[in-house]
Design a protein around this motif. Structure first.
Motif, mmCIF file in Angstrom:
data_model
loop_
_atom_site.group_PDB
_atom_site.id
_atom_site.type_symbol
_atom_site.label_atom_id
_atom_site.label_comp_id
_atom_site.label_asym_id
_atom_site.label_seq_id
_atom_site.Cartn_x
_atom_site.Cartn_y
_atom_site.Cartn_z
ATOM 1 N N UNK A 162 88.854 62.414 1.861
ATOM 2 C CA UNK A 162 87.411 61.992 2.104
ATOM 3 C C UNK A 162 86.610 62.955 2.721
ATOM 4 N N UNK A 165 85.994 66.178 0.274
ATOM 5 C CA UNK A 165 84.974 65.640 -0.567
ATOM 6 C C UNK A 165 83.649 65.848 -0.155
ATOM 7 N N UNK A 166 83.559 64.841 1.129
ATOM 8 C CA UNK A 166 82.457 64.939 1.768
ATOM 9 C C UNK A 166 81.756 66.426 2.114
ATOM 10 N N UNK B 161 79.297 61.385 8.509
ATOM 11 C CA UNK B 161 78.584 61.613 7.271
ATOM 12 C C UNK B 161 79.452 61.964 6.338
ATOM 13 N N UNK B 162 80.412 62.870 6.203
ATOM 14 C CA UNK B 162 81.519 63.583 5.340
ATOM 15 C C UNK B 162 82.142 62.328 5.071
ATOM 16 N N UNK B 163 82.652 61.438 5.837
ATOM 17 C CA UNK B 163 83.875 60.242 5.442
ATOM 18 C C UNK B 163 82.796 59.353 4.440
ATOM 19 N N UNK B 165 80.349 59.936 2.666
ATOM 20 C CA UNK B 165 80.032 60.672 1.253
ATOM 21 C C UNK B 165 81.363 60.478 0.571
ATOM 22 N N UNK B 166 82.333 61.058 1.301
ATOM 23 C CA UNK B 166 83.607 61.092 0.694
ATOM 24 C C UNK B 166 84.359 59.865 0.115
ATOM 25 N N UNK B 167 83.817 58.597 0.918
ATOM 26 C CA UNK B 167 84.387 57.418 0.586
ATOM 27 C C UNK B 167 83.476 57.077 -0.768
ATOM 28 N N UNK B 169 82.505 58.936 -3.085
ATOM 29 C CA UNK B 169 83.055 59.793 -4.199
ATOM 30 C C UNK B 169 84.403 59.003 -4.764
ATOM 31 N N UNK B 170 85.339 58.964 -3.621
ATOM 32 C CA UNK B 170 86.780 58.265 -4.003
ATOM 33 C C UNK B 170 86.537 56.744 -4.868
#
Lengths: 197, 197
Positions: A162, A165-166, B161-163, B165-167, B169-170
């Motif tokens: 995560x 990707x973030x 924020x990265x987590x 957005x990554x969530x 995407x996943x």
DNA sequence: CGCTAAATAGACAGGTCTGTCTACCTTAAG
DNA sequence: CTTAAGGTAGACAGACCTGTCTATTTAGCG
């Protein structure tokens, strides 16, 4: 019979030129936004050559993504084998490689994420190709996480995924390569916090 | 003079119907993939009505995204005010809301990330609209992080924020709503680890 | 040389796209 | 009733799209 030929060999200079050109243009502007004719003009290749090697634009996209996936896989293995055996070092090396990628002048986000964005239908071959590629990264992260002292390597690996990707999303949206280092620090912190106390 | 009228009022039932329909179709299939005619047929609105309210398809996209941004902002404020004052509770509430979103049957990723994917040129109005919207979320996370005991709330907010957005995407790529809970646990762990010891 | 496979240019069909234009209709306010 | 604004239907231009076809040329190879 068979006046026109098949040209279906997987190894061909024109085919490779088409794949390289197609990926570059798709990556620059998007999959729907770039037409076949643009790719052909840029590569200097005739239309029938393309359709002798690929049945459709979709198939060209899938092949171009596959080619790109192979490149990424090789680069990642090189990155990992250049680092030490310490899994934390390997994690650091991965995110440092991301930072180098984010800083390249033609960085434009993740071609696979952007492909999913344009082909959200799960039945689409493009969509399937992307998921397959992304799963490889997740598997690699999981095997990396297994070398760490945690009782739930799968969850840890996914959390690192995560962050990765973030970071790509943030680097792309805001042209902020520093996202890589923030993700790296986050990943390291999670890896350390996941230690069974 | 002025035989044809302007119809530029910002409040109009047809205009709103167009925005709602446009967003729904764009979100379902993508921005380039959905044509004006499809939106008009689905909304049951004449073409000139669209072009009386918006100068171009791009302007329609921007307006549809803006409308969606307002919805999201309202929902997020409701989520935050429903939680307690504890910043960790607010963080949890945010990711729980993400999980609810991921589980909706027509969840199809983040409309803004997908817009960046299709309009990567930073000069594009669509691209600018997306960055503006994403910045709001980042600012909110930063003000939330300031309530936490850390000496670098900005970095912590960005990592969260990265987590997030990554969530997304996943969840979108693999149809995995559980990404929300993993991101939440990661965010909470980072928030706790960032405490000055 | 001669054979074959690959690549070429270019026209073409059929569809789709955005955006414009005209002429007409409906509704509500003065 | 009159007037004006907003909406409608449909045709239309002009560009672009994918994919097919034909006829020709090039390049490798026995």
């Amino acid at each position: 019979m068979s006046s026109t030929s098949a040209a279906r060999s997987r190894k061909s200079p024109k085919r490779d030129l088409l794949l390289e050109t197609a990926f570059r243009l798709f990556y620059l502007s998007g999959y729907h936004a770039v037409g076949i004719d643009t790719i052909l003009a840029e590569a200097g290749v005739a239309k029938m050559t393309l359709y002798n090697h690929f049945k459709s634009k979709d198939e060209l996209i899938v092949a171009a993504l596959q080619r790109r996936a192979d490149e990424i896989l090789s680069a990642r293995e090189a990155t990992l084998s250049a680092a030490s055996d310490d899994p934390l070092d390997q994690l650091s090396a991965l995110f440092d490689a991301y930072e180098g990628w984010f800083k390249t002048p033609d960085f434009n986000g993740c071609a696979f994420i952007r492909a999913i964005a344009e082909y959200p239908d799960q039945a689409s071959p493009v969509n399937q190709a992307v998921r397959q590629q992304k799963q490889i990264l997740i598997d690699q992260l999981e095997s990396l996480a297994r070398k760490l002292p945690t009782d739930d390597p799968k969850s840890l690996a996914t959390q690192i995924y995560l962050l990765a990707e973030g970071a790509i999303i943030r680097a792309h949206t805001f042209r902020d390569p520093a996202a890589a280092q923030l993700a790296k620090e986050g990943a390291l912190a999670l890896a350390k916090a996941a230690r069974r106390p």
